[in-house]
Design a protein around this motif. Structure first.
Motif, PDB file in Angstrom:
ATOM      1  N   ILE A 198       4.377  12.890  -0.231  1.00  0.00           N
ATOM      2  CA  ILE A 198       4.076  11.462  -0.444  1.00  0.00           C
ATOM      3  C   ILE A 198       5.090  10.596   0.302  1.00  0.00           C
ATOM      4  N   VAL A 199       6.377  10.932   0.147  1.00  0.00           N
ATOM      5  CA  VAL A 199       7.408  10.140   0.823  1.00  0.00           C
ATOM      6  C   VAL A 199       7.215  10.192   2.324  1.00  0.00           C
ATOM      7  N   ILE A 240       4.280   7.972   3.263  1.00  0.00           N
ATOM      8  CA  ILE A 240       4.614   6.550   3.128  1.00  0.00           C
ATOM      9  C   ILE A 240       5.545   6.113   4.249  1.00  0.00           C
ATOM     10  N   LEU A 241       6.571   6.932   4.498  1.00  0.00           N
ATOM     11  CA  LEU A 241       7.533   6.539   5.524  1.00  0.00           C
ATOM     12  C   LEU A 241       6.901   6.552   6.904  1.00  0.00           C
ATOM     13  N   ARG A 293       3.821   5.861   7.566  1.00  0.00           N
ATOM     14  CA  ARG A 293       3.079   4.599   7.633  1.00  0.00           C
ATOM     15  C   ARG A 293       4.041   3.430   7.879  1.00  0.00           C
ATOM     16  N   PHE A 294       5.185   3.499   7.180  1.00  0.00           N
ATOM     17  CA  PHE A 294       6.172   2.418   7.263  1.00  0.00           C
ATOM     18  C   PHE A 294       6.703   2.272   8.688  1.00  0.00           C
ATOM     19  N   SER A 342       4.227   0.888  11.141  1.00  0.00           N
ATOM     20  CA  SER A 342       3.713  -0.454  10.873  1.00  0.00           C
ATOM     21  C   SER A 342       4.419  -1.446  11.793  1.00  0.00           C
ATOM     22  N   VAL A 376      14.496   0.050   1.571  1.00  0.00           N
ATOM     23  CA  VAL A 376      13.603   1.209   1.597  1.00  0.00           C
ATOM     24  C   VAL A 376      14.429   2.494   1.550  1.00  0.00           C
TER      25      VAL A 376
END
Lengths: 335, 290
Positions: free
Chosen positions: A171-172, A175-176, A178-179, A182, A215
């Motif tokens: 998950i991390v 998410i990262l 994607r981060f 972005s 973050v």
């Protein structure tokens, strides 16, 4: 996702790896290896969060251990004082993350305006201060002796915990990823490459740097919570410089500026630590295995500033460049 | 009154030891724009080599000489191998000097064993004087005297000699010095080796003062050194003396009156200075903080 063509090949590799890791505990019935892998995942999370600062934003923090420690302590204290159940555990992770987020917000706001030298020094000092607080506040933290606590019953089974940590890691990682892909992540990379130019393009770089530090702090706190559960024990050594150094070594050796790099670094360092300390019985020099890593680390900083993964990626993109359009992937770090 | 005096002497002695560490740091930073995170490693190496020699030869003086030599040699190696390749890149400098610190610290454990080594004060410096009701420990006075002598010597070199002139000019504007035809690289090496030897000497003097030496003490003292450098102002030699005395006194008074705050007070002092006056209290260089 937003880059389907590029990611499809990557995603297949990740999926295969994931299947291997999921199948692992059923195939190999090795308790030590399961525990070692759990450890690798936890430190992988920590190293990834560190790379958001070092590799993506280009700032060196020597105080990362304090967020790790906050996560560890909030989990340990809440499980001990309330009750060792899953909801409390999840709650404690959230509490740790919120605390770490608030702290990193204020630390970032105060320190990120300074030049890199001063920032590194001030984070070192603040985390030192927090360590002193943790050591003196004995009624809550029990100082350097630390305390044990009961983990939720489900986690008694090492394999369940293994899957839990693996899930967190995935998950991390997602998410990262994607981060950093972005627009916000792109601004962070721009700050790393040239802060002055980014500022003159109209970005308030301080805001972005603070976001990056929040973050990183929040994710590090998650790693701390998981680490506390894996040991069922906390003491102040989880807030010392050593944890920051571990994250730093993993990130540098694995490869800065990628998310896979810190994971590779975590695998390399944890395995080496495990096996080299095993060798120490025959060859006492290996007890000081950190020397080898220090030397490798220095060589890496000078000769392979991109680490293992970065160097491989450069090779691949060069190889591809021969017959294709150049990939925008291999970014030189600012010289 | 007697309490006050012994607290002041305590603080001054600690301050002098920190000054020896910080003097090198501040000159290296001011001149070369390098923040040496491995400075504490030089401190420990000075202490260990000096103490081991002292134990073998039973001469404190030879121990001091050996520790200074260690500092010079290590400084030379470090400047050539560690600092030169990453010159001008701050992030890499921070990373590489920290890595070298790690290696130095672990090498201590390989070479001298991981346990703390007890150190005794040489007989002619042991004991104390009693002046009225005040007990003055000789060794502390010795450290203070040595500290002031070293400050005097370096102050003289910096303000009265040609090399000092070059160093001071280099701190303010090194491009200009280079443009005037001076090989600034050689000055860098000289300053780095001098700073390293001062740190090593500080370690050696520290050893009998604290009674034992251990590998991790380098980092602990280096943090105090950084604090002093920040408070005193990067590149300011006299500023580092004043700040070192300030930190030493604050430490000794706080340790007596408010022991909880003894470590925290210096950190808080540094944080305040960094936030409101990032160039330091006594800095002579004007450099933008961002």
């Amino acid at each position: 996702m937003n880059q389907p063509a590029l990611l499809s090949k990557q995603n297949i590799i990740f999926a295969i790896l994931l299947v291997v890791l999921v199948a692992f505990p059923f195939v190999a019935d090795s308790r030590t290896l399961t525990i070692l892998l759990t450890q690798i995942f936890i430190f992988g999370i920590l190293a990834m969060s560190y790379d958001i600062l070092l590799g993506y934003t280009g700032i060196v923090s020597f105080g990362h251990a304090m967020f790790f420690g906050i996560g560890a302590y909030s989990t340990a204290i809440m499980l001990k004082e309330i009750q060792p159940t899953i909801p409390v555990f999840i709650g404690s992770i959230v509490v740790g993350m919120v605390l770490a987020g608030i702290l990193s917000f204020f630390v970032g706001l105060l320190t990120l305006r300074l030049k890199s030298h001063f920032f590194a020094m001030l984070t070192l000092a603040i985390s030192g201060l927090l360590l002193v607080v943790a050591e003196k506040w004995r009624s809550v933290t029990k100082g350097n002796d630390g305390f044990t606590f009961r983990a939720p019953d489900v986690f008694k089974d090492r394999i369940v915990f293994y899957f839990c940590v693996l899930a967190c890691l995935v998950i991390v990682f997602l998410i990262l990823r994607r981060f950093v892909n972005s627009p916000l992540g792109r601004v962070l990379i721009a700050i790393r490459e040239n802060e002055q130019r980014t500022r003159s393009l109209g970005f308030k770089t301080l805001h972005y740097k603070v976001i990056s530090s929040i973050v990183a702090g929040v994710i590090a706190s998650l790693a701390g919570s998981l680490y506390a559960i894996s040991l069922r024990f906390v003491n102040t050594s989880m807030m010392t410089m050593d944890i920051t150094l571990d994250a730093l070594l993993m990130t540098i050796i694995g490869g800065v500026g990628t998310l896979v790099g810190p994971l590779v670094g975590s695998v390399v360092i944890e395995f080496a630590q495990h096996y080299l300390s095993g060798l120490a019985r025959d060859y006492p020099i290996f007890e000081r295995w950190i020397i080898f890593f220090g030397i490798i680390y220095i060589l890496a900083v000078v000769f392979f500033p991109k680490g293992i993964v970065g160097s491989i990626l450069t090779k691949i993109s060069k190889w591809k460049q021969r017959d294709q359009v150049p990939l925008p992937e291999s970014k030189e770090r600012s010289k | 009154m007697d309490l006050l005096i012994s607290l002041v002497i305590n603080g001054l002695a600690t301050g002098m030891l920190i000054f020896l560490l910080a003097a090198g740091l501040t000159l290296i930073f001011g001149l070369m724009d390098v923040l040496n995170f491995a400075h504490g490693g030089l401190f420990v190496w000075g202490a260990y080599t000096g103490v081991v020699t002292y134990a073998y030869t039973e001469s404190f003086l030879i121990g001091i000489v050996v520790s200074i030599l260690t500092g010079i040699i290590l400084g030379f190696i470090m400047e050539k191998l560690i600092i030169t390749p990453v010159y001008g890149n701050h992030v890499q400098q921070i990373l590489i000097t920290l890595g070298f610190m790690l290696v130095l610290q672990e090498m201590i454990k390989v070479a001298f064993g991981p346990n703390a080594i007890p150190v005794t004060v040489p007989s002619y410096l042991a004991g104390s004087w009693e002046i009225g009701e005040v007990i003055v420990i000789k060794y502390r006075v010795f450290i203070i005297v040595v500290g002031f002598i070293i400050f005097g010597i370096f102050h003289y070199i910096l303000t009265r000699t040609k090399i000092g002139l070059i160093v001071r000019a280099g701190v303010i504007n090194k491009e200009m010095v280079q443009a005037l035809g001076i090989n600034i690289k050689r000055v860098f090496l000289f300053v780095f080796m001098t700073g390293a030897s001062l740190a090593a000497l500080g370690g050696m003097l520290m050893a009998p003062y604290s009674g034992s030496i251990y590998a991790e003490m380098g980092m602990e003292f280096a943090i105090l050194g950084f604090i002093v450098v920040v408070i005193g102002g990067m590149g300011s030699f006299s500023g580092s003396l004043l700040a070192a005395i300030l930190v030493g006194l604050a430490g000794s008074f706080m340790a007596y009156y408010v022991p909880y705050l003894s470590l925290a007070v210096n950190m808080i002092l540094m944080a305040i200075v960094l936030i409101f006056r990032p160039q330091g209290l006594f800095s002579m260089i004007r450099r933008e903080s961002t």
